[in-house]
Design an enzyme around this catalytic site. Structure first.
Site, PDB file in Angstrom:
ATOM      1  N   PRO A  24      -4.314   2.774   1.787  1.00  0.00           N
ATOM      2  CA  PRO A  24      -3.041   2.540   1.108  1.00  0.00           C
ATOM      3  C   PRO A  24      -3.053   2.994  -0.343  1.00  0.00           C
ATOM      4  CG  PRO A  24      -3.547   0.699   2.513  1.00  0.00           C
ATOM      5  CD  PRO A  24      -4.756   1.602   2.559  1.00  0.00           C
ATOM      6  N   CYS A  25      -1.948   3.666  -0.736  1.00  0.00           N
ATOM      7  CA  CYS A  25      -1.911   4.343  -2.035  1.00  0.00           C
ATOM      8  C   CYS A  25      -1.145   3.574  -3.091  1.00  0.00           C
ATOM      9  CB  CYS A  25      -1.279   5.724  -1.861  1.00  0.00           C
ATOM     10  SG  CYS A  25       0.448   5.655  -1.284  1.00  0.00           S
ATOM     11  N   ASN A  26      -0.544   2.438  -2.738  1.00  0.00           N
ATOM     12  CA  ASN A  26       0.376   1.745  -3.645  1.00  0.00           C
ATOM     13  C   ASN A  26      -0.179   1.573  -5.057  1.00  0.00           C
ATOM     14  OD1 ASN A  26       0.397   0.918  -0.806  1.00  0.00           O
ATOM     15  ND2 ASN A  26       2.287  -0.147  -1.315  1.00  0.00           N
ATOM     16  N   PHE A  50      -2.519   3.251  -6.581  1.00  0.00           N
ATOM     17  CA  PHE A  50      -2.989   4.460  -7.246  1.00  0.00           C
ATOM     18  C   PHE A  50      -1.852   5.409  -7.599  1.00  0.00           C
ATOM     19  CE2 PHE A  50      -6.693   3.296  -4.484  1.00  0.00           C
ATOM     20  CZ  PHE A  50      -7.510   2.871  -5.517  1.00  0.00           C
TER      21      PHE A  50
END
Length: 359
Positions: A92-94, A96
């Site tokens: 999950p990229c939230n 970054f």
């Protein structure tokens, strides 16, 4: 640990964490190299969202639904999963993403990559692909990426990080992602990023993607989004490529927004260019807007920008489908990377470029 001995492994069984609706899986399982038996097949996958898992099951594993484990990764019993030859994890990229607070490791999602590390240590697959947003390079003042790469190396892998700009690879969307390829230390292979040169003359405008061929009005996931008369009138005053803040809007249609003015709010696509980045969430003004008609894109149009085929059916209600499409990896873009991996293991030369991510 599965080794390459006299009988060379040519079929890589792929496990996936944070699998999403199957963009990575479809790119992997359709990756082919000429005159070669090398291929990637689905082994198992995990995600926490029910609709997402149902989409993945329906399209990627219709005959093996039990191979898709729908649960929070914290509760996933990784050691009990089937052995694999390769691992993919778009963690999950939230935390970054540069769109947001960019909390990095201090956020809820920042440490989830460690489950990929756990799977690598458990199964020691021959190679892996890890994916995240471009903002990963600057998160935690640049230390996040360094720490992640060190953890992947400590798991027994040579790592090859690169920032891919998917619009350079024929994808009709400006989408920039850090993708890390890892090859197990005991294997005599070195990965190189595939060159975008073969795709530089492709027509990858959003108009071509949406219109060629025309989308059947009865196509899957093609419902129109309901929007107010005010929104429709606002869009009529916004030219292709403009947003609510760059357009010359009548006073009654202007947005009363203070502070940062996000460039994608009511932004209409420019038909002569790839689309801007498809996103998975957000309120009014963030649905992506047609270059010609005063309306939001349908989910099928958004899926085309992510290079999903029209017969790929997303499960769930319209907003759930929107989220799934926005969180996915462009199928055709990641397919090119998987084909480079297959060529690496097959010993086939291909056009490559230098790495652009520095530690």
């Amino acid at each position: 640990m599965r080794k390459i001995e006299k009988n060379k492994v040519t079929e890589f069984k792929l496990g996936e964490l944070f699998c999403g609706p199957g963009g990575i899986a479809l790119g992997a399982t359709t990756a082919k190299i000429e005159d070669s038996k090398y291929k990637i097949t689905h082994a198992w996958a995990n995600d926490y969202d029910l609709d997402t898992c149902n989409t993945y099951k329906h399209n990627i594993a219709p005959d093996n639904a039990d191979s898709v484990i729908c649960c929070d990764v914290h509760k996933l019993d990784i050691p009990k999963l089937a052995p694999i030859d390769a691992l993919a994890f778009g963690f999950p990229c939230n935390d970054f993403s540069i769109v947001g607070e960019q909390k990095g490791f201090d956020g809820i999602f920042g440490g989830l990559y460690k489950y990929g590390v756990k799977a690598l240590k458990t199964f020691q697959p021959m190679w892996f692909l890890a994916e995240n947003v471009g903002g990963l390079r600057s998160a935690n003042e640049g230390s996040a990426l360094k720490n992640i790469l060190n953890d992947l190396r400590d798991s027994g892998y040579k790592v090859y990080p690169h920032l891919y700009k998917f619009e350079q690879y024929g994808v009709p969307q400006a989408r920039h992602r850090v993708i890390i390829i890892g090859i197990r230390n005991d294997l005599p292979y070195e990965f190189r990023p595939p060159s975008p040169a073969p795709y530089e003359n492709m027509d990858n405008t959003c108009k071509t993607a949406i219109e060629c061929p025309p989308i059947d009005p009865n196509a899957l996931n093609n419902e129109l989004t309901k929007q107010s008369k005010t929104v429709t009138e606002r869009l009529k005053h916004i030219k292709p490529g403009q947003n609510a803040f760059t357009a010359d809007l009548p006073e009654e249609l202007r947005l009363n927004v203070k502070g940062a003015k996000i460039s994608q709010i009511y932004k209409r696509l420019d038909p002569s260019k790839p689309a801007y980045t498809v996103t998975g969430s957000g309120g009014g003004g963030t649905h992506m807007y047609h270059y010609e008609e005063p309306r939001a894109l349908t989910n099928r149009e958004r899926a085309r920008l992510q290079t999903f085929p029209d017969n790929y059916e997303f499960k769930g209600l319209k907003e759930s489908v929107r989220k799934q499409i926005g969180m996915a990896v462009p199928v055709n873009g990641v397919k090119i990377i998987f084909e480079a991996i297959l060529k690496t293991f097959a010993g086939i030369e291909y056009d490559s470029i230098d790495f652009n991510v520095k530690e």
